[in-house]
Scaffold this active site. Structure first.
Site, short mmCIF file in Angstrom:
data_model
loop_
_atom_site.label_atom_id
_atom_site.label_comp_id
_atom_site.label_asym_id
_atom_site.label_seq_id
_atom_site.Cartn_x
_atom_site.Cartn_y
_atom_site.Cartn_z
N HIS A 146 0.84 -1.21 0.00
CA HIS A 146 0.00 0.00 0.00
C HIS A 146 0.87 1.26 0.00
CE1 HIS A 146 -3.38 2.61 1.56
NE2 HIS A 146 -2.35 3.25 2.08
N GLU A 147 1.88 1.27 0.86
CA GLU A 147 2.75 2.45 0.94
C GLU A 147 3.58 2.63 -0.33
OE1 GLU A 147 2.23 4.54 3.15
OE2 GLU A 147 0.98 3.29 4.42
N HIS A 150 1.49 4.33 -2.85
CA HIS A 150 1.46 5.79 -2.71
C HIS A 150 2.65 6.43 -3.45
CE1 HIS A 150 -1.92 6.68 -0.18
NE2 HIS A 150 -1.51 5.94 0.82
N GLU A 227 -6.34 6.87 -1.11
CA GLU A 227 -6.23 5.68 -0.27
C GLU A 227 -6.81 4.45 -0.98
OE1 GLU A 227 -4.56 5.28 2.53
OE2 GLU A 227 -3.93 7.37 2.29
#
Length: 297
Positions: A146-147, A150, A227
């Protein structure tokens, strides 16, 4: 509510501080006395100060994040957990086609992680000690995905651009209205003073706060949307089941976070709010993110 208020105050304080500095050093008055060189000059003035603060914050983001969280960058893994952490970030980064980020651990009891940095190839990914202790490897790997999502999506730069553009529009609109109000209060006399009266100054200060409030809503709307994209990236890199499991595990946090307000929006999850306050949430509710992943199949 306290974190929402702090976020709004932080963004509005940047605009207010720049305006006060301009006022104290006479920059605002000199530019106004010259009519900002027409609309083009006013726009250039607003862009310098509106975009400047946003990009200064981005350039300092890694340094501020390390300092404010006490994050320790892993130069050489000291144990098996740190080796796994670095190897997992490296694998996700390679799959995403970005440079290897710095990897760090910070001491915090809750499950959290964040990514920041000025470019895709010069970023920082940090996880809390609580996340490593309370999540299994599959879940933690999804959070890291997930990071990395980003970073690969360029979310930090995009968020900065949006903030900078909105800051510019806030400064521009406040000064245009300020000059109109000042001209009205003076009865149209001495128009060549370029809006340097008390009416101009008060109007600009008030409208920057009001317009800045609406700008924060727009920034937070983008923050919530990104997100969902990062969750999709985590599902791509680590598996949809693992990402869903990680989000379900995060629900045990109950929206708690010890991340400083300056980087709270970059965390894996954020505090919840109801009603009007939802407009200032940096993260959508976890149940909505879980449902989005489940429906994506």
């Amino acid at each position: 509510m306290r974190r929402i208020a702090l976020f709004i105050a932080t963004n509005l304080a940047v605009l207010l501080l720049l305006s006060i500095v301009c006022r104290l050093f006479g920059i605002d008055q000199m530019a106004a006395a010259r009519g900002y060189g027409g609309m083009g000059g006013l726009l250039a003035y607003a862009a310098v100060f509106g975009m400047g603060g946003a990009f200064i914050s981005l350039a300092m983001s890694k340094t501020i994040a390390k300092w404010s969280t006490g994050a320790r960058v892993i130069e050489q893994p000291q144990d098996e957990t740190e080796r796994w952490l670095v190897d997992t970030v490296r694998r996700h980064a390679q799959n995403a086609g970005i440079g290897m980020p710095e990897v760090a651990i910070y001491d915090a009891p809750e499950m959290n992680a964040f990514a920041t940095g000025m470019t895709k190839n010069s970023s920082l990914v940090a996880v809390s000690s609580g996340l490593l202790q309370q999540m299994n490897r599959e879940q933690a790997g999804a959070v890291l995905g997930h990071e990395i999502g980003h970073v690969a999506n360029g979310d930090m730069v995009t968020l900065t651009l949006i903030q900078g553009v909105l800051n510019t529009l806030v400064i521009l609109a406040a000064r245009i209205v300020g000059r109109l109000v000042d001209s009205w209060m003076s009865g149209g006399r001495d128009d060549n003073r370029g809006g340097t009266g008390i009416g101009y100054f008060v109007t600009v200060m008030v409208l920057q706060l009001v317009f800045g409030l609406f700008a924060s809503m727009i920034v937070m709307a983008f923050s919530r949307w990104r997100e969902f994209r990062a969750d999709a990236a985590g599902a791509q890199f680590a598996g949809r089941g693992a990402m869903i499991s990680a989000l379900q595990r995060l629900q045990a946090n109950h929206g708690e976070s010890t991340l400083p307000q300056t980087i709270a929006a970059f965390g894996i999850s954020g505090p919840l709010a109801e009603g009007f306050k939802r407009l200032f949430m940096s993260h959508p509710p976890l149940e909505e993110r879980i449902a989005a992943l489940q429906n994506a199949g």
